[in-house]
Design a protein around this motif. Structure first.
Motif, mmCIF file in Angstrom:
data_model
loop_
_atom_site.group_PDB
_atom_site.id
_atom_site.type_symbol
_atom_site.label_atom_id
_atom_site.label_comp_id
_atom_site.label_asym_id
_atom_site.label_seq_id
_atom_site.Cartn_x
_atom_site.Cartn_y
_atom_site.Cartn_z
ATOM 1 N N GLN A 27 -0.800 -2.712 -6.995
ATOM 2 C CA GLN A 27 -2.300 -2.822 -6.614
ATOM 3 C C GLN A 27 -2.773 -2.304 -5.120
ATOM 4 O O GLN A 27 -1.672 -2.306 -4.414
ATOM 5 C CB GLN A 27 -2.642 -4.470 -6.552
ATOM 6 C CG GLN A 27 -2.514 -4.989 -8.102
ATOM 7 C CD GLN A 27 -3.388 -4.197 -9.139
ATOM 8 O OE1 GLN A 27 -4.318 -3.925 -8.900
ATOM 9 N NE2 GLN A 27 -2.584 -3.843 -10.117
ATOM 10 N N GLN A 28 -3.879 -2.042 -4.795
ATOM 11 C CA GLN A 28 -4.128 -1.887 -3.414
ATOM 12 C C GLN A 28 -3.692 -2.976 -2.480
ATOM 13 O O GLN A 28 -3.841 -4.091 -2.848
ATOM 14 C CB GLN A 28 -5.555 -1.639 -3.303
ATOM 15 C CG GLN A 28 -6.024 -0.244 -4.155
ATOM 16 C CD GLN A 28 -7.409 0.073 -3.782
ATOM 17 O OE1 GLN A 28 -7.567 0.384 -2.568
ATOM 18 N NE2 GLN A 28 -8.219 0.366 -4.570
ATOM 19 N N TYR B 5 -1.358 -6.512 5.522
ATOM 20 C CA TYR B 5 -0.567 -5.230 5.339
ATOM 21 C C TYR B 5 0.049 -4.928 6.604
ATOM 22 O O TYR B 5 -0.418 -5.162 7.651
ATOM 23 C CB TYR B 5 -1.389 -4.002 4.934
ATOM 24 C CG TYR B 5 -0.814 -2.683 4.766
ATOM 25 C CD1 TYR B 5 0.172 -2.684 3.683
ATOM 26 C CD2 TYR B 5 -1.188 -1.808 5.584
ATOM 27 C CE1 TYR B 5 0.792 -1.575 3.558
ATOM 28 C CE2 TYR B 5 -0.316 -0.670 5.406
ATOM 29 C CZ TYR B 5 0.481 -0.312 4.228
ATOM 30 O OH TYR B 5 1.189 0.651 4.293
ATOM 31 N N LEU C 255 -4.474 1.876 -11.506
ATOM 32 C CA LEU C 255 -3.495 2.170 -10.666
ATOM 33 C C LEU C 255 -2.122 2.250 -11.478
ATOM 34 O O LEU C 255 -1.354 3.176 -11.406
ATOM 35 C CB LEU C 255 -3.312 1.194 -9.484
ATOM 36 C CG LEU C 255 -4.595 1.525 -8.558
ATOM 37 C CD1 LEU C 255 -4.383 0.610 -7.261
ATOM 38 C CD2 LEU C 255 -4.170 2.882 -7.785
ATOM 39 N N SER D 24 -5.904 5.859 -1.339
ATOM 40 C CA SER D 24 -5.854 4.479 -1.711
ATOM 41 C C SER D 24 -4.186 4.193 -1.197
ATOM 42 O O SER D 24 -3.354 5.274 -1.224
ATOM 43 C CB SER D 24 -5.451 4.446 -3.323
ATOM 44 O OG SER D 24 -6.856 4.564 -3.921
ATOM 45 N N ILE D 25 -4.040 3.164 -0.600
ATOM 46 C CA ILE D 25 -2.769 2.620 -0.268
ATOM 47 C C ILE D 25 -2.446 1.367 -1.068
ATOM 48 O O ILE D 25 -3.227 0.391 -1.499
ATOM 49 C CB ILE D 25 -2.964 2.061 1.223
ATOM 50 C CG1 ILE D 25 -3.248 3.010 2.096
ATOM 51 C CG2 ILE D 25 -1.226 1.666 1.642
ATOM 52 C CD1 ILE D 25 -3.464 2.687 3.582
ATOM 53 N N VAL D 26 -1.468 1.609 -1.908
ATOM 54 C CA VAL D 26 -0.922 0.850 -2.994
ATOM 55 C C VAL D 26 0.446 0.139 -2.608
ATOM 56 O O VAL D 26 1.471 0.548 -2.238
ATOM 57 C CB VAL D 26 -0.772 1.693 -4.371
ATOM 58 C CG1 VAL D 26 -0.199 0.616 -5.379
ATOM 59 C CG2 VAL D 26 -1.954 2.271 -4.630
ATOM 60 N N ASN E 100 -10.870 9.351 -7.322
ATOM 61 C CA ASN E 100 -10.192 8.117 -6.650
ATOM 62 C C ASN E 100 -10.562 7.066 -7.346
ATOM 63 O O ASN E 100 -9.861 5.978 -7.491
ATOM 64 C CB ASN E 100 -10.361 8.181 -5.019
ATOM 65 C CG ASN E 100 -9.360 7.353 -4.321
ATOM 66 O OD1 ASN E 100 -8.258 7.570 -4.372
ATOM 67 N ND2 ASN E 100 -9.789 6.221 -3.647
ATOM 68 N N GLY F 188 3.266 0.326 2.278
ATOM 69 C CA GLY F 188 2.410 0.883 1.021
ATOM 70 C C GLY F 188 2.764 2.394 0.835
ATOM 71 O O GLY F 188 3.346 2.962 1.761
ATOM 72 N N ASN G 83 -8.062 4.593 -9.187
ATOM 73 C CA ASN G 83 -7.886 3.215 -8.841
ATOM 74 C C ASN G 83 -8.222 2.016 -10.198
ATOM 75 O O ASN G 83 -7.830 0.863 -10.142
ATOM 76 C CB ASN G 83 -8.995 2.870 -7.624
ATOM 77 C CG ASN G 83 -8.399 3.402 -6.599
ATOM 78 O OD1 ASN G 83 -7.211 3.652 -6.471
ATOM 79 N ND2 ASN G 83 -9.144 3.565 -5.515
ATOM 80 N N PHE H 173 -7.322 2.002 7.701
ATOM 81 C CA PHE H 173 -7.804 1.973 6.273
ATOM 82 C C PHE H 173 -9.110 2.849 6.461
ATOM 83 O O PHE H 173 -9.821 2.704 5.639
ATOM 84 C CB PHE H 173 -8.135 0.368 5.702
ATOM 85 C CG PHE H 173 -6.739 -0.098 5.466
ATOM 86 C CD1 PHE H 173 -5.960 0.154 4.706
ATOM 87 C CD2 PHE H 173 -6.265 -0.916 6.540
ATOM 88 C CE1 PHE H 173 -4.757 -0.677 4.345
ATOM 89 C CE2 PHE H 173 -5.210 -1.587 6.515
ATOM 90 C CZ PHE H 173 -4.367 -1.529 5.432
#
Length: 188
Positions: free
Chosen positions: A116-117, A123, A146, A108-110, A139, A128, A143, A46
């Protein structure tokens, strides 16, 4: 069906269609994706992490760099799971029908199911979707909503942007932001 459910359904549908690599990959002038930052590291640490030309893989017409052989091998096992959405272009710019370059530190990782993140504590890397943006300020805007922003970007991508040429900078990342990162997407 309300707007939120429509957005989430769109995200899930786009994920199933594989929108991450449908067009021309965003690269620097040397054909390196994401300015040489490791796309797997976003999913595992991350953190934006610079890759090296010691560990590379070719995918979608671009060369991806990785910080380790392990990250490269994870990528090669399922490149579509780790490659950034919209072929590495600014996700928020797509909501305005524009293809712009990105700052590899604005991401962002969704979760495609919730919109959502992802929660880093639970995770599983590659589950994602990695979204990159023009700069950290953009960003944050991305967010704020999203689901709606992803739905808008997905429609713009399919409607008119997917097959347009990639944004290709003529300079290196440090040359592009030599005075510091800009605060928002440029007009026009």
């Amino acid at each position: 069906m309300n707007w939120r459910h429509l957005c989430l359904a769109t995200i899930a549908a786009m994920s199933a269609l594989g929108t991450a690599t449908a067009g021309e990959q965003f690269t620097d002038k040397n054909g390196i994706a994401n300015f040489g930052y490791d796309v797997v590291a976003y999913h595992t640490t991350f953190q934006p992490t610079e890759g090296t030309n010691q560990y590379t893989a070719n995918y979608n017409g671009a060369t991806f760099w990785f910080a380790s052989a392990e990250n490269r091998d994870l990528f090669l096992g399922n490149p579509a799971a780790f490659a950034p959405a919209y072929d590495g272009h600014c996700a928020f710019a797509l909501t305005s029908h524009k293809k712009l370059l990105v700052d590899p530190e604005a991401f962002s990782i969704v979760d495609p199911e919730t919109g959502q993140q992802v929660d880093p504590s639970t995770y599983v890397p590659g589950e994602g979707i990695l979204y990159l943006n023009y700069d950290p300020g953009v960003n944050q805007k991305f967010n704020k909503d999203l689901a709606a922003n992803i739905a808008k970007a997905d429609f713009a991508w399919i409607d008119c942007l997917e097959n347009k040429p990639a944004a290709v900078p003529k300079k290196r990342f440090n040359d592009l932001f030599s005075g510091g990162r800009p605060n928002s997407c440029p007009a026009g």
